[in-house]
Design a protein around this motif. Structure first.
Motif, PDB file in Angstrom:
ATOM      1  N   ILE A  55       0.785  -1.229   0.176  1.00  0.00           N
ATOM      2  CA  ILE A  55      -0.038   0.013   0.086  1.00  0.00           C
ATOM      3  C   ILE A  55       0.643   1.167   0.013  1.00  0.00           C
ATOM      4  O   ILE A  55       0.380   2.338  -0.551  1.00  0.00           O
ATOM      5  N   ARG A 104       2.589   0.828  -3.911  1.00  0.00           N
ATOM      6  CA  ARG A 104       1.486   1.160  -5.008  1.00  0.00           C
ATOM      7  C   ARG A 104       1.813   0.307  -6.260  1.00  0.00           C
ATOM      8  O   ARG A 104       1.421   0.543  -7.243  1.00  0.00           O
ATOM      9  N   GLU A 135      -5.892  -5.709   1.652  1.00  0.00           N
ATOM     10  CA  GLU A 135      -5.652  -3.974   1.439  1.00  0.00           C
ATOM     11  C   GLU A 135      -6.485  -3.252   2.524  1.00  0.00           C
ATOM     12  O   GLU A 135      -5.580  -2.525   3.190  1.00  0.00           O
ATOM     13  N   TYR A 159      -4.406  -1.004   5.568  1.00  0.00           N
ATOM     14  CA  TYR A 159      -4.432   0.424   6.129  1.00  0.00           C
ATOM     15  C   TYR A 159      -5.030   0.622   7.302  1.00  0.00           C
ATOM     16  O   TYR A 159      -4.574   1.592   7.925  1.00  0.00           O
ATOM     17  N   ASN A 174     -11.080   9.250 -11.387  1.00  0.00           N
ATOM     18  CA  ASN A 174      -9.929   8.593 -11.682  1.00  0.00           C
ATOM     19  C   ASN A 174      -9.700   8.463 -13.304  1.00  0.00           C
ATOM     20  O   ASN A 174     -10.924   8.018 -13.673  1.00  0.00           O
ATOM     21  N   TYR A 197      -6.832   3.211  -6.793  1.00  0.00           N
ATOM     22  CA  TYR A 197      -7.751   3.482  -5.929  1.00  0.00           C
ATOM     23  C   TYR A 197      -9.067   3.310  -6.801  1.00  0.00           C
ATOM     24  O   TYR A 197      -9.482   3.765  -7.864  1.00  0.00           O
ATOM     25  N   SER A 256     -12.901   7.860  -5.717  1.00  0.00           N
ATOM     26  CA  SER A 256     -12.095   9.061  -5.052  1.00  0.00           C
ATOM     27  C   SER A 256     -12.690   9.554  -3.818  1.00  0.00           C
ATOM     28  O   SER A 256     -12.195  10.189  -3.037  1.00  0.00           O
ATOM     29  N   SER A 304     -12.846   6.430  -0.897  1.00  0.00           N
ATOM     30  CA  SER A 304     -12.125   5.484  -1.797  1.00  0.00           C
ATOM     31  C   SER A 304     -11.836   4.228  -1.383  1.00  0.00           C
ATOM     32  O   SER A 304     -11.312   4.292  -0.342  1.00  0.00           O
ATOM     33  N   THR A 332      -8.958   1.954  -1.394  1.00  0.00           N
ATOM     34  CA  THR A 332      -8.893   2.129  -0.173  1.00  0.00           C
ATOM     35  C   THR A 332      -7.811   2.917   0.100  1.00  0.00           C
ATOM     36  O   THR A 332      -6.731   2.838  -0.621  1.00  0.00           O
ATOM     37  N   ASP A 333      -8.286   4.034   0.839  1.00  0.00           N
ATOM     38  CA  ASP A 333      -7.024   5.003   1.253  1.00  0.00           C
ATOM     39  C   ASP A 333      -7.219   5.126   2.675  1.00  0.00           C
ATOM     40  O   ASP A 333      -8.012   4.726   3.395  1.00  0.00           O
ATOM     41  N   TYR A 344     -10.497   5.941   4.276  1.00  0.00           N
ATOM     42  CA  TYR A 344     -11.517   5.046   4.410  1.00  0.00           C
ATOM     43  C   TYR A 344     -11.363   4.283   5.822  1.00  0.00           C
ATOM     44  O   TYR A 344     -12.331   3.860   6.162  1.00  0.00           O
TER      45      TYR A 344
END
Length: 548
Positions: free
Chosen positions: A16, A19, A154, A158, A496, A516, A519, A528, A530-531, A534
């Motif tokens: 993560i 990327r 993922e 995170y 995106n 992602y 967004s 998103s 996953t970020d 999230y």
């Protein structure tokens, strides 16, 4: 159970951050990967559920419910314990303290064990996904299996990174006259509360796993409310999660299934004062309702959007058409990322095969789809079946919206004669018909639209995305200046962007750990996958301090 997954978690944390490409679970259903007989055993396990109560030990009303029917024409006949919302929530709340006290590492590693066991039952899940969604088998295995499992892992990564971003304890020493002031401090991750995951019909595992595992890893019990037509894949998931949690010494009530035959339970649960997190994938109408009415909860929604393709020019005419044809045909366009509006200058485009008029672009795309889906046996393995009658109604109504460029047809499935299958329909509409192309037509329906220029095309992309949202956008051009303008339009609209896809990467597919999904920057989604954002709202940090 935990130690064997530490390396997997560490690799996910690296992925993560970097990327680049990484996948924990092979996507090939080959026996060379998953072993001889795995496919057959998985199919037998799936068939063992049909026409019976699903083996899930959790409290309920005593009644058994279920209304799933395969888009391939099979009555599944599986029933599930009818839940009592207050009982599920009460049990989840009682299970929370011990799960909170386990700490971030134990929770994360237990989640990785759950995902690992889900992977080991991949063929069983693939059959369940195929016969609740209408996906073709290979897609059901990949998207419903390893790709969904990667998204789960993922989310765990995170969550773990967010929970461990600072020290769990510290010695605080401040210089003062005489002896310094010294305090011992502890910082504890405290979960937000009971979470609710509301599943969708088309991708029950892929769309549910991020929210499920992000909440569980951060200490929140999770109630899983599947779509009434796609319960089985998530019932199997809940069964596995409960088994792992019990074996690890935790209350299996940390994960529970809330099955129903209609859609009323989702509203009841989502607005319950003890539900503190809601994750939803589905219609814009219900997503908007959740955002307005579930005020007591953190709400993440992924809704409908209008995905747009801007064609300016290309140095691979056949590659562009082939790529777009595949994207339009895959799972009959029943993907929230599938392209819908294809914007082309009315004066045509330049290509490696010379100038092509607008009509030639439209005809070329129609021919590419026709060639790709010309053989029925091959076509059905790409299109799958239509997931519900609403999609069929949109396909049948599409010719009334404009000039038909490509008619939809109904291929026959060699193994499932009752399957409802339709190939894409492509319709030409004018740029002054935003009432048509400015809203989503979920399914195998797309529009080719002549615009005054590429600049106008980018303006349309920007306007439709800002107004209705989009999960994907794509652009084709041989000009770096035009591609820069397309990127600027995508940034303005918060969508995106993919450029010049002519090979084996398609706009409606996204790779875990690198791409992602959504967004959160336009109306199609509030977050998103996953970020860091999230997972961040799913827990708080509470400190305690005392003199050292």
């Amino acid at each position: 159970m935990f130690e064997q997954h530490r390396e997997t978690l560490e690799k996910a944390l690296s992925a993560i951050a970097g990327r680049g490409y990484w996948s924990a679970y092979p996507e090939s259903p080959s026996p060379r990967v998953y072993g001889e007989g795995a496919a057959e055993r998985g199919k037998e396990a799936f068939e063992s559920y049909l026409g019976k109560p699903f083996p899930l030990d959790q409290p309920g009303t005593g009644a058994w419910i279920g209304a799933e029917r395969s888009p391939y024409g099979i009555d599944l006949g599986v029933t599930y314990p009818e839940p009592v919302a207050d009982d599920l929530i009460a049990a989840a709340k009682a299970a929370l303290p011990a799960w909170r006290d386990a700490g971030p590492e134990a929770r994360a590693l237990a989640c990785v064990e759950i995902v690992d066991r889900i992977n080991k039952r991949g063929f069983e899940l693939a059959n369940a996904v195929q016969h609740t969604t209408g996906q073709a088998f290979v897609m059901a295995f990949q998207a419903g299996g390893p790709h969904a499992q990667d998204r789960a892992l993922e989310a765990v990564a995170y969550a773990y990174a967010a929970m461990t971003s600072s020290a769990a304890a510290a010695r605080w020493e401040k210089p003062a006259k005489g002896e310094p002031l010294v305090m011992a401090k502890r910082f504890t991750v405290v979960p937000r509360g009971v979470a609710l995951v509301i599943g969708c019909n088309t991708f029950p595992t892929w769309n549910a796993y991020p929210g499920l595992f992000a909440s569980l890893a951060t200490g929140n019990p999770v109630i899983v409310k599947p779509h009434p037509r796609a319960v089985l894949p998530l019932a199997i998931t809940v069964q596995i999660a409960r088994e792992v949690l019990a074996e690890a010494g935790y209350d299996p009530a940390l994960v529970a299934l809330a099955a129903e035959e209609s859609n009323g339970l989702a509203r009841t649960l989502a607005t319950h004062p003890d539900i503190r997190i809601v994750d939803f994938t589905g219609s814009t109408e219900f997503g908007d309702w959740l955002e307005r009415n579930a005020a007591q909860a953190l709400v993440h929604t992924e809704k409908a959007g209008v995905n747009t393709v801007v064609i300016d020019s290309t140095d691979s005419w056949k590659g562009m058409l082939g790529n777009l044809a595949f994207s339009l045909s895959l799972y009959s366009g029943q993907m929230c990322t599938a392209p819908q509006n294809i914007l082309v200058p009315a004066g045509g485009i330049e290509t490696d095969e010379g100038h092509k008029s607008f009509d030639e672009v439209a005809a070329g795309l129609a021919a590419a789809v026709g060639k790709l889906l010309g053989d029925d046996a091959r076509a059905v393995e790409l299109t799958g079946a239509l997931v519900n009658p609403g999609v069929l109604a949109r396909v049948e109504a599409a010719p009334s919206l404009g000039e038909v460029v490509l008619e939809s047809r109904a291929p026959a499935h060699p193994a499932f004669p009752d399957a409802v299958i339709r190939t894409p329909v492509i319709v030409r509409v004018d740029p002054d018909q935003p009432d048509v192309y400015g809203r989503e037509h979920f399914g195998p329906v797309s529009f080719v639209i002549p615009t005054g220029s590429t600049r106008e095309s980018l303006d349309v992309l920007r306007r439709t995305t800002e107004a209705r949202g989009a999960l994907t956008a794509s652009a084709y051009s041989t000009s770096s200046h035009v591609l820069d303008q397309a990127e600027r339009a995508a940034l303005d609209a918060g969508v995106n962007l993919s450029c010049n896809l002519t090979g084996g990467v398609f706009v409606n597919q996204s790779a875990a750990f690198s791409d992602y999904h959504g967004s959160g920057a336009n109306p199609a989604a509030t977050a998103s996958l996953t970020d860091p954002g999230y997972v961040a709202g799913r827990f708080h940090v509470v400190q305690s301090r005392r003199p050292a």
